[in-house]
Structure formats: structure tokens, C-alpha cells
Write an enzyme that holds these catalytic residues in place. Sequence first.
Site, PDB file in Angstrom:
ATOM      1  N   CYS A 254       0.188  -8.207  -4.725  1.00 34.53           N
ATOM      2  CA  CYS A 254       0.040  -6.302  -5.273  1.00 34.53           C
ATOM      3  C   CYS A 254       1.437  -6.575  -6.481  1.00 34.53           C
ATOM      4  O   CYS A 254       1.793  -5.532  -7.249  1.00 34.53           O
ATOM      5  CB  CYS A 254       0.670  -5.992  -3.946  1.00 34.53           C
ATOM      6  SG  CYS A 254       2.333  -5.685  -3.040  1.00 34.53           S
TER       7      CYS A 254
ATOM      8  N   HIS B 194       3.597  -3.034   0.074  1.00 31.13           N
ATOM      9  CA  HIS B 194       2.655  -2.929  -0.076  1.00 31.13           C
ATOM     10  C   HIS B 194       2.885  -1.633  -2.175  1.00 31.13           C
ATOM     11  O   HIS B 194       3.690  -1.031  -1.412  1.00 31.13           O
ATOM     12  CB  HIS B 194       1.089  -1.853  -0.208  1.00 31.13           C
ATOM     13  CG  HIS B 194       0.603  -2.356  -1.010  1.00 31.13           C
ATOM     14  ND1 HIS B 194      -0.153  -3.528  -1.682  1.00 31.13           N
ATOM     15  CD2 HIS B 194      -0.252  -1.870  -1.980  1.00 31.13           C
ATOM     16  CE1 HIS B 194      -0.658  -3.196  -2.512  1.00 31.13           C
ATOM     17  NE2 HIS B 194      -1.254  -2.099  -2.479  1.00 31.13           N
TER      18      HIS B 194
ATOM     19  N   ASP C  33      -3.565   0.975  -8.150  1.00 32.03           N
ATOM     20  CA  ASP C  33      -3.914   0.071  -7.371  1.00 32.03           C
ATOM     21  C   ASP C  33      -4.858  -0.831  -7.706  1.00 32.03           C
ATOM     22  O   ASP C  33      -5.821  -0.828  -6.870  1.00 32.03           O
ATOM     23  CB  ASP C  33      -4.192   0.157  -5.894  1.00 32.03           C
ATOM     24  CG  ASP C  33      -3.436  -0.721  -4.840  1.00 32.03           C
ATOM     25  OD1 ASP C  33      -3.200  -1.510  -5.783  1.00 32.03           O
ATOM     26  OD2 ASP C  33      -3.123  -0.730  -3.652  1.00 32.03           O
TER      27      ASP C  33
END
Length: 271
Positions: free
Chosen positions: A68, A107, A122
Site C-alpha cells: 500500500c 494502511h 486507494d
Amino acid sequence: MIDLEAYFHRIGFTGDAAPDRATLDAIHRLHPQAIAFENLDPLLGVPVRLDLAALEHKLVRSGRGGFCYEHNLLLMHVLKALGFDVYGLGARVLWGAQEGAITARAHMLLCVVLDGKRHIADVGFGGTTPTAPLCLELAGAQRTAHEPFRLVRSGDEFVLQAEVGGSWQSIYRFDLQEQFQPDYEIVNWYQCTSPDSYFTRNLMAARPVPGARYGLRNTELSVHHLDGRSERRVLRTAAELRDTLAGTFGLALANTAGLDALLTRLTAVAA
């Protein structure tokens, strides 16, 4: 400054780019299809650097993927270069966690302001990465190139949910407090070095394609089709695992003894 031409070539983006919804939609759809989610470096004990030069070298020029922080920091550099109003956020993962569990803010995602409305972007949540930006001001389901997603308000926080198998599943929760590079560097170090980190103990790869999602956990390859069908099979040899990483997930893999040993060990455990 990021090399936008190289990035656009990497993800297959063509046409004019502007700080608007059409450009954001296209980039958000193309990026995770071209650049896979993967965690080979933590498994191999290779440091994951988050500076722009390292992100470009690995994800754009070397045919690799990442997790991420790498994906979304790269995307943030791209969006800022295009003139978007964008900043980083942090989320607590709920996917796979026990009900009521307090998880770390581990995250990364982005907040993008378009026409006075806030959206999240995202491109780095593995097998359930949204394939479109999602508007925080909208209630109910929002369409993407894959599953519908929705954002549920919970006090000062939002919970991201995806419709999976006919029911809504919680993915993560987050607030709108801006996060900065040092925030990500600290958690990235833990994820890449701790023996308790999921990223140092399991091989993961994920990639959405039109009509389906591919996922890999150690030696189990799964294909989830948008019509609800799923297929799973176990990869039995290191060569088969390497070919899957290179073919299905589009990763350019160095022919190193460390990687070959890792793949051999994984397939031996699964045997």
C-alpha cells in the site's frame, strides 16, 4: 518531479491528463491492473524504500509491484504533479480481523478533493483494492470496475465496505487526519522487518483484470469472477510459482538464488 510519461506508459494511460474526475477514474482503474500488489521484498529481507526515486525505479521502471505505501505514495506523487488537491490518510484494517478488534493504523489511502467534494483513492489494498475513486459525500453503493463499494459514516470515522458474495464486508476504517511521510516510514519499517508482520511470513500478490480478480497467498492461486464464480488451485513447484508471478501478475523477476530458494521453500511446505 515524477516522470509522468513513464508512469502513463507503465499503466497504459493515453489521452489528455487533467486534474478532473475523468482522469482520476482512468488512472485509478488502470494502475492496479498494470502494477500488481506484492510483498516479495519483505519476504526476501530487502528493504522497502518510500522515496520517489525508489518508487519510480521499482514500480515504474523495473516491472515490479509493491504494497500500500508504495502504490499510494506513487499515486500521490502523480496526482500532485497533475494539479490535484490530494493528501495521505491512514486506516485500520478490518478485513479478516475479529469483530471489535482494535488494529493498528497500518494502511495508507488518499483523500482527493474534486469540485469541493472529498473522495478516497486507494490502489494498494491487495485482493479488494477499489478500482475507482469513491466519494465521501455519497451514501449507498458506488460502482467500480469490479465490486460495488460503500462508505459508512461511524462518528468521526468512515468504514469502507465491499459487496462480496452478496453481503457487505468491512475493509477498513479511517478518519480524515492527514498523515505524512514519517508516519508511513515507521509502519513500513515494522511491516518489513517484524517477525510478527504478515508481510514477512506470507507471499501475497493480487491483480484485478477486466471481469475478474487474481489473488495469490503463498502457493494458492485464486480467480474471482464478477459473476460470482471462483476458482482455486495449489501451485506445486517453484517453477510454476515463478511463472505465475511473472505471467498472471506481470512481475519482472530477477533470477536470484534468494528468490528461487524462497519459492522452493513455499512449494515444499505446501506439498
